[in-house]
Write a protein that holds these residues in place. Structure first.
Motif, PDB file in Angstrom:
ATOM      1  N   ASN A  52       0.839  -1.189   0.000  1.00  0.00           N
ATOM      2  CA  ASN A  52       0.000   0.000   0.000  1.00  0.00           C
ATOM      3  C   ASN A  52       0.880   1.246   0.000  1.00  0.00           C
TER       4      ASN A  52
ATOM      5  N   ASP B 154       0.896   5.851  -0.740  1.00  0.00           N
ATOM      6  CA  ASP B 154       0.356   7.123  -1.200  1.00  0.00           C
ATOM      7  C   ASP B 154       1.544   8.046  -1.413  1.00  0.00           C
ATOM      8  N   CYS B 155       1.409   8.939  -2.367  1.00  0.00           N
ATOM      9  CA  CYS B 155       2.499   9.849  -2.696  1.00  0.00           C
ATOM     10  C   CYS B 155       2.030  11.285  -2.492  1.00  0.00           C
ATOM     11  N   GLU B 156       3.006  12.152  -2.177  1.00  0.00           N
ATOM     12  CA  GLU B 156       2.698  13.553  -1.946  1.00  0.00           C
ATOM     13  C   GLU B 156       3.866  14.415  -2.394  1.00  0.00           C
TER      14      GLU B 156
ATOM     15  N   GLY C 261       6.890   9.268  -0.924  1.00  0.00           N
ATOM     16  CA  GLY C 261       5.904   8.203  -0.833  1.00  0.00           C
ATOM     17  C   GLY C 261       5.895   7.591   0.549  1.00  0.00           C
ATOM     18  N   ASN C 262       4.705   7.302   1.027  1.00  0.00           N
ATOM     19  CA  ASN C 262       4.505   6.573   2.285  1.00  0.00           C
ATOM     20  C   ASN C 262       4.061   5.170   1.894  1.00  0.00           C
TER      21      ASN C 262
END
Length: 132
Positions: free
Chosen positions: A37, A39-41, A53-54
């Protein structure tokens, strides 16, 4: 999919594989990545705009069903120790900067019929790509 995700996935597979082959067969323990899993920011890092990215990567480890063993041959501590020892160089080699990491041991599940023990755990990381 971004380069950041692709590089991170490849790095983690190679890094964790350093402890135990990620195979599922009658001849080997089950050691599998069960979830990846992310998510990128956008991130300002060193006065440069870049993507971070996390990632949460979940694993399951179970003994070979035909071995008669009630525990897998590799332990949570084995995997985490290897990750700790090799993480620095592995991420540098991939052109990534490891900003943070943490571990979670999720479950220890015992099959009531066979007494077989399986473990589930995750490695959580935050990374960004190295820029020249």
């Amino acid at each position: 999919m971004s380069q950041l995700v692709t590089k991170t996935r490849k790095t983690l597979k190679e890094l964790i594989k350093a402890t135990k082959e990620l195979t599922v067969s009658r001849d080997a323990d089950v050691f599998a990545e069960v979830a990846f899993n992310f998510d990128c920011e956008s991130l300002n890092y060193g006065a440069v705009q870049r993507q971070a990215g996390n990632f949460t990567i979940q694993y399951a480890v179970s003994p070979n069903p035909n071995s008669g063993n009630t525990a897998p041959s590799v332990t949570y501590d084995d995997v985490i120790s290897t990750f700790d020892q090799l993480k620095g160089q592995a991420f540098v080699d991939a052109g990534l900067i490891l900003l943070s990491y943490s571990y979670e041991q999720s479950d220890v599940v015992t099959d009531p019929k066979t007494g077989s023990v399986s473990i589930a755990f995750s490695i959580n990381i935050t990374v960004t790509e190295k820029r020249n």
